[in-house]
Scaffold this motif. Sequence first.
Motif, PDB file in Angstrom:
ATOM      1  N   LEU A 117      12.494 -46.145 -29.543  1.00 42.19           N
ATOM      2  CA  LEU A 117      12.334 -44.762 -29.970  1.00 42.19           C
ATOM      3  C   LEU A 117      13.258 -43.865 -29.177  1.00 42.19           C
ATOM      4  O   LEU A 117      13.460 -44.079 -27.982  1.00 42.19           O
ATOM      5  N   SER A 118      13.805 -42.873 -29.830  1.00 37.84           N
ATOM      6  CA  SER A 118      14.633 -41.896 -29.139  1.00 37.84           C
ATOM      7  C   SER A 118      14.501 -40.545 -29.831  1.00 37.84           C
ATOM      8  O   SER A 118      14.082 -40.460 -30.994  1.00 37.84           O
ATOM      9  N   SER A 119      14.835 -39.491 -29.105  1.00 39.44           N
ATOM     10  CA  SER A 119      14.808 -38.137 -29.649  1.00 39.44           C
ATOM     11  C   SER A 119      16.206 -37.553 -29.561  1.00 39.44           C
ATOM     12  O   SER A 119      16.870 -37.668 -28.523  1.00 39.44           O
ATOM     13  N   GLU A 120      16.667 -36.985 -30.668  1.00 38.45           N
ATOM     14  CA  GLU A 120      18.013 -36.421 -30.701  1.00 38.45           C
ATOM     15  C   GLU A 120      17.984 -35.040 -31.337  1.00 38.45           C
ATOM     16  O   GLU A 120      17.792 -34.906 -32.539  1.00 38.45           O
ATOM     17  N   LYS A 121      18.107 -34.018 -30.504  1.00 45.01           N
ATOM     18  CA  LYS A 121      18.167 -32.630 -30.977  1.00 45.01           C
ATOM     19  C   LYS A 121      17.006 -32.286 -31.900  1.00 45.01           C
ATOM     20  O   LYS A 121      17.180 -31.713 -32.977  1.00 45.01           O
ATOM     21  N   GLY A 122      15.796 -32.658 -31.465  1.00 46.96           N
ATOM     22  CA  GLY A 122      14.605 -32.313 -32.208  1.00 46.96           C
ATOM     23  C   GLY A 122      14.179 -33.306 -33.260  1.00 46.96           C
ATOM     24  O   GLY A 122      13.115 -33.160 -33.864  1.00 46.96           O
ATOM     25  N   CYS A 123      14.987 -34.348 -33.503  1.00 47.67           N
ATOM     26  CA  CYS A 123      14.649 -35.369 -34.495  1.00 47.67           C
ATOM     27  C   CYS A 123      14.253 -36.660 -33.782  1.00 47.67           C
ATOM     28  O   CYS A 123      14.741 -36.948 -32.683  1.00 47.67           O
ATOM     29  N   LEU A 124      13.386 -37.440 -34.406  1.00 45.49           N
ATOM     30  CA  LEU A 124      12.974 -38.726 -33.849  1.00 45.49           C
ATOM     31  C   LEU A 124      13.694 -39.850 -34.572  1.00 45.49           C
ATOM     32  O   LEU A 124      13.887 -39.805 -35.789  1.00 45.49           O
ATOM     33  N   VAL A 131      16.246 -26.945 -37.530  1.00 46.54           N
ATOM     34  CA  VAL A 131      15.358 -28.036 -37.143  1.00 46.54           C
ATOM     35  C   VAL A 131      14.185 -27.513 -36.327  1.00 46.54           C
ATOM     36  O   VAL A 131      14.300 -26.556 -35.557  1.00 46.54           O
ATOM     37  N   MET A 132      13.035 -28.122 -36.542  1.00 48.03           N
ATOM     38  CA  MET A 132      11.843 -27.880 -35.727  1.00 48.03           C
ATOM     39  C   MET A 132      11.621 -29.134 -34.881  1.00 48.03           C
ATOM     40  O   MET A 132      11.643 -30.247 -35.401  1.00 48.03           O
ATOM     41  N   GLY A 133      11.425 -28.964 -33.621  1.00 53.86           N
ATOM     42  CA  GLY A 133      11.257 -30.120 -32.748  1.00 53.86           C
ATOM     43  C   GLY A 133      10.031 -30.948 -33.116  1.00 53.86           C
ATOM     44  O   GLY A 133       8.950 -30.405 -33.331  1.00 53.86           O
ATOM     45  N   MET A 134      10.209 -32.267 -33.211  1.00 61.91           N
ATOM     46  CA  MET A 134       9.088 -33.174 -33.476  1.00 61.91           C
ATOM     47  C   MET A 134       8.316 -33.387 -32.180  1.00 61.91           C
ATOM     48  O   MET A 134       8.904 -33.709 -31.146  1.00 61.91           O
ATOM     49  N   LYS A 135       6.995 -33.231 -32.239  1.00 61.25           N
ATOM     50  CA  LYS A 135       6.165 -33.309 -31.038  1.00 61.25           C
ATOM     51  C   LYS A 135       5.156 -34.449 -31.133  1.00 61.25           C
ATOM     52  O   LYS A 135       3.977 -34.269 -30.886  1.00 61.25           O
ATOM     53  N   CYS A 136       5.651 -35.621 -31.510  1.00 62.81           N
ATOM     54  CA  CYS A 136       4.731 -36.755 -31.687  1.00 62.81           C
ATOM     55  C   CYS A 136       5.293 -38.039 -31.095  1.00 62.81           C
ATOM     56  O   CYS A 136       5.028 -39.123 -31.611  1.00 62.81           O
ATOM     57  N   MET A 137       6.064 -37.922 -30.018  1.00 61.42           N
ATOM     58  CA  MET A 137       6.649 -39.110 -29.414  1.00 61.42           C
ATOM     59  C   MET A 137       5.566 -40.069 -28.924  1.00 61.42           C
ATOM     60  O   MET A 137       5.664 -41.286 -29.114  1.00 61.42           O
ATOM     61  N   SER A 138       4.518 -39.550 -28.275  1.00 60.12           N
ATOM     62  CA  SER A 138       3.479 -40.437 -27.748  1.00 60.12           C
ATOM     63  C   SER A 138       2.736 -41.148 -28.876  1.00 60.12           C
ATOM     64  O   SER A 138       2.437 -42.341 -28.782  1.00 60.12           O
ATOM     65  N   GLN A 139       2.448 -40.427 -29.970  1.00 60.66           N
ATOM     66  CA  GLN A 139       1.799 -41.070 -31.115  1.00 60.66           C
ATOM     67  C   GLN A 139       2.698 -42.149 -31.715  1.00 60.66           C
ATOM     68  O   GLN A 139       2.218 -43.207 -32.144  1.00 60.66           O
ATOM     69  N   ALA A 140       4.008 -41.868 -31.768  1.00 58.44           N
ATOM     70  CA  ALA A 140       4.944 -42.853 -32.323  1.00 58.44           C
ATOM     71  C   ALA A 140       4.974 -44.116 -31.467  1.00 58.44           C
ATOM     72  O   ALA A 140       5.016 -45.240 -31.992  1.00 58.44           O
ATOM     73  N   LYS A 141       4.925 -43.952 -30.149  1.00 58.37           N
ATOM     74  CA  LYS A 141       4.920 -45.115 -29.258  1.00 58.37           C
ATOM     75  C   LYS A 141       3.657 -45.949 -29.458  1.00 58.37           C
ATOM     76  O   LYS A 141       3.706 -47.186 -29.472  1.00 58.37           O
ATOM     77  N   SER A 192      12.392 -35.954 -39.302  1.00 57.50           N
ATOM     78  CA  SER A 192      12.721 -34.594 -38.890  1.00 57.50           C
ATOM     79  C   SER A 192      11.894 -33.585 -39.669  1.00 57.50           C
ATOM     80  O   SER A 192      11.367 -33.880 -40.751  1.00 57.50           O
ATOM     81  N   ALA A 193      11.768 -32.391 -39.098  1.00 60.33           N
ATOM     82  CA  ALA A 193      11.069 -31.291 -39.761  1.00 60.33           C
ATOM     83  C   ALA A 193      11.944 -30.048 -39.675  1.00 60.33           C
ATOM     84  O   ALA A 193      12.579 -29.792 -38.645  1.00 60.33           O
ATOM     85  N   TRP A 194      11.974 -29.262 -40.756  1.00 61.25           N
ATOM     86  CA  TRP A 194      12.890 -28.137 -40.867  1.00 61.25           C
ATOM     87  C   TRP A 194      12.158 -26.907 -41.394  1.00 61.25           C
ATOM     88  O   TRP A 194      11.189 -27.019 -42.149  1.00 61.25           O
ATOM     89  N   GLN A 195      12.635 -25.749 -40.996  1.00 60.87           N
ATOM     90  CA  GLN A 195      12.110 -24.501 -41.524  1.00 60.87           C
ATOM     91  C   GLN A 195      13.272 -23.619 -41.967  1.00 60.87           C
ATOM     92  O   GLN A 195      14.411 -23.782 -41.502  1.00 60.87           O
ATOM     93  N   VAL A 196      12.985 -22.719 -42.884  1.00 55.15           N
ATOM     94  CA  VAL A 196      14.023 -21.812 -43.368  1.00 55.15           C
ATOM     95  C   VAL A 196      14.467 -20.916 -42.225  1.00 55.15           C
ATOM     96  O   VAL A 196      13.649 -20.334 -41.509  1.00 55.15           O
ATOM     97  N   HIS A 197      15.767 -20.861 -42.020  1.00 53.21           N
ATOM     98  CA  HIS A 197      16.317 -20.063 -40.930  1.00 53.21           C
ATOM     99  C   HIS A 197      16.097 -18.580 -41.208  1.00 53.21           C
ATOM    100  O   HIS A 197      16.492 -18.047 -42.242  1.00 53.21           O
ATOM    101  N   ASN A 198      15.458 -17.906 -40.250  1.00 52.27           N
ATOM    102  CA  ASN A 198      15.173 -16.486 -40.381  1.00 52.27           C
ATOM    103  C   ASN A 198      16.270 -15.692 -39.685  1.00 52.27           C
ATOM    104  O   ASN A 198      16.330 -15.631 -38.462  1.00 52.27           O
ATOM    105  N   VAL A 199      17.139 -15.096 -40.466  1.00 56.53           N
ATOM    106  CA  VAL A 199      18.275 -14.365 -39.904  1.00 56.53           C
ATOM    107  C   VAL A 199      17.799 -13.185 -39.057  1.00 56.53           C
ATOM    108  O   VAL A 199      18.365 -12.880 -38.000  1.00 56.53           O
TER     109      VAL A 199
END
Length: 530
Positions: free
Chosen positions: A500-507, A477-487, A520-527
């Motif tokens: 609105l709530s945030s749970e482990k990087g998801c809105l 997971v990539m943390g969502m950084k748009c809580m203020s815009q969502a409000k 939510s937003a996700w990226q390929v896990h880089n081992v």
Amino acid sequence: MAALNGWSSFPMHDNLDHDLAIRRFCPARVEQEHGECEWEDELLNELELCSPSNTTTIPCLPAPEVDEFVDSCINMDHYEKECSNLQHDFDLFQEEMETFSLVNDVYGDASMMIEGDGLEMSGSFEDFGVLDPEMVPSVQEEVSHGDLNQGLHLVHLLLACAEAVGCRDTQLADSVLKQIWVSASPWGDSLQRVSYCFATGLKSRLSLLHNVNANGTFTNGAKEKPLITREEKSEAFKLLYQTTPYIAFGFMAANEAICQAAKGKDSLHIMDIGMENTLQWPSLIRTLASRPEGPPNLRITGLISEHYLSELEVSMKILVDDASTLGLTLEFNMISGPVTPSVLTKENLNLREGETLFVNSIMHLHEFVKESRGSLKAILQAIKKLRPTVLTVVEQDANHNGPFFLGRFLESLHYYSAIFDSLEASLPRNSAQRMKIEFLFAEEIRNIVAFEGTNRVERHERIDQWRRQLGRAGFQVMGMKCMSQAKMLISVYGCDGYTLSSEKGCLLLGWKGRPIILASAWQVHNVLST
């Protein structure tokens, strides 16, 4: 609350035994519910008969559990404490509205869009009892069954009918359903309206049960037409987008994740899974066109159903022209047909050297869960091989994919009751817009309640399950950084019940604390990075 709990135990009907109807479970359906669930619940297995000889050890649904569920369906206000500070937050961010172009560009005229109800009811709406809007009671009219007593009675009847259907007791289910139709109404209060939708789903499931042959196949009469046409579905989706923040929230969150990851990139390629419209893209195009470093080249590839081809071609041409006036080069491509792992290849998508790839899914990944048109695991693994910079996932946050009918029924009744309650706060009861939106949800409800196997495609899951599935497929997971815009977005709609709530990087966007939509937003896990 004590008085309310007291009401929840009143007798429903002289001919309907409460304990028998609500608390009786079919042994064939009460299997091991712990550990890893097996999702292969084909309809033939669902239609096994209950054996009377096995009823000596029937477990019961505890009375407090029934009462708590009924209480939560009737009274959404118990969530109010969690969202008491919501309006204060809206006021703080309202002053900053002009500083966020992403919100202003596409949502600034939302208040204008929700005005007016002069829409005609047409097509298959009329086939299911929703007649001319002029026949609908006005907002000021008193709804005869809308009091607390009748509301509790209606919820108990729904639970009783679901129990009977789950046990394949069609005679009892038909009897209870007749009582439900007396109180349920597509133009009553929110509970009456959602009950009408669930009664329609129960009716469809009963129709299937009545038309099962000895070998498990259906007679021709068992095939039922959709509640709404494709055109009505598209119209209802646009109305939902205009009148509530649910869809706009998903678009905004996904676009923000894409814009943040696209900084400094000159060539972008977005693959949109299951695209049915272009509502998401005008805001993104304006934001990218106004970047300090200049607009990038943008390609959007839509994986679509062939039914939407002509409509999307028109919308895309308009967007291409609009983007050109903003100095942004936009190219649209469409790939029609079912989405399968074989479609998700670099060759089929025509991925180009130097492009930054984004994969976007707005309420479509749940259709690939197990039996629903392919395996989610295979789809996610195919996406991973494309190495996208970001995978955006917006879904309905609900557990509608359990293997047991009664559990799905209870969860979906709770979930859609919250949605219908939010519509009650936003639109009048005689609104034609509201009816069209509710029949969009009625189609989802019927799919969850009535169908099994490959026919059941509305397999929504909660955020924890998505986190497990995506994690196993190699995403983080990539943390969502748009809580203020969502409000600020929510404040545009002028209704204080949204939370609105945030749970482990998801809105999570909810109604009075009940989660409805997750972003939510996700990226390929880089081992190697670990």
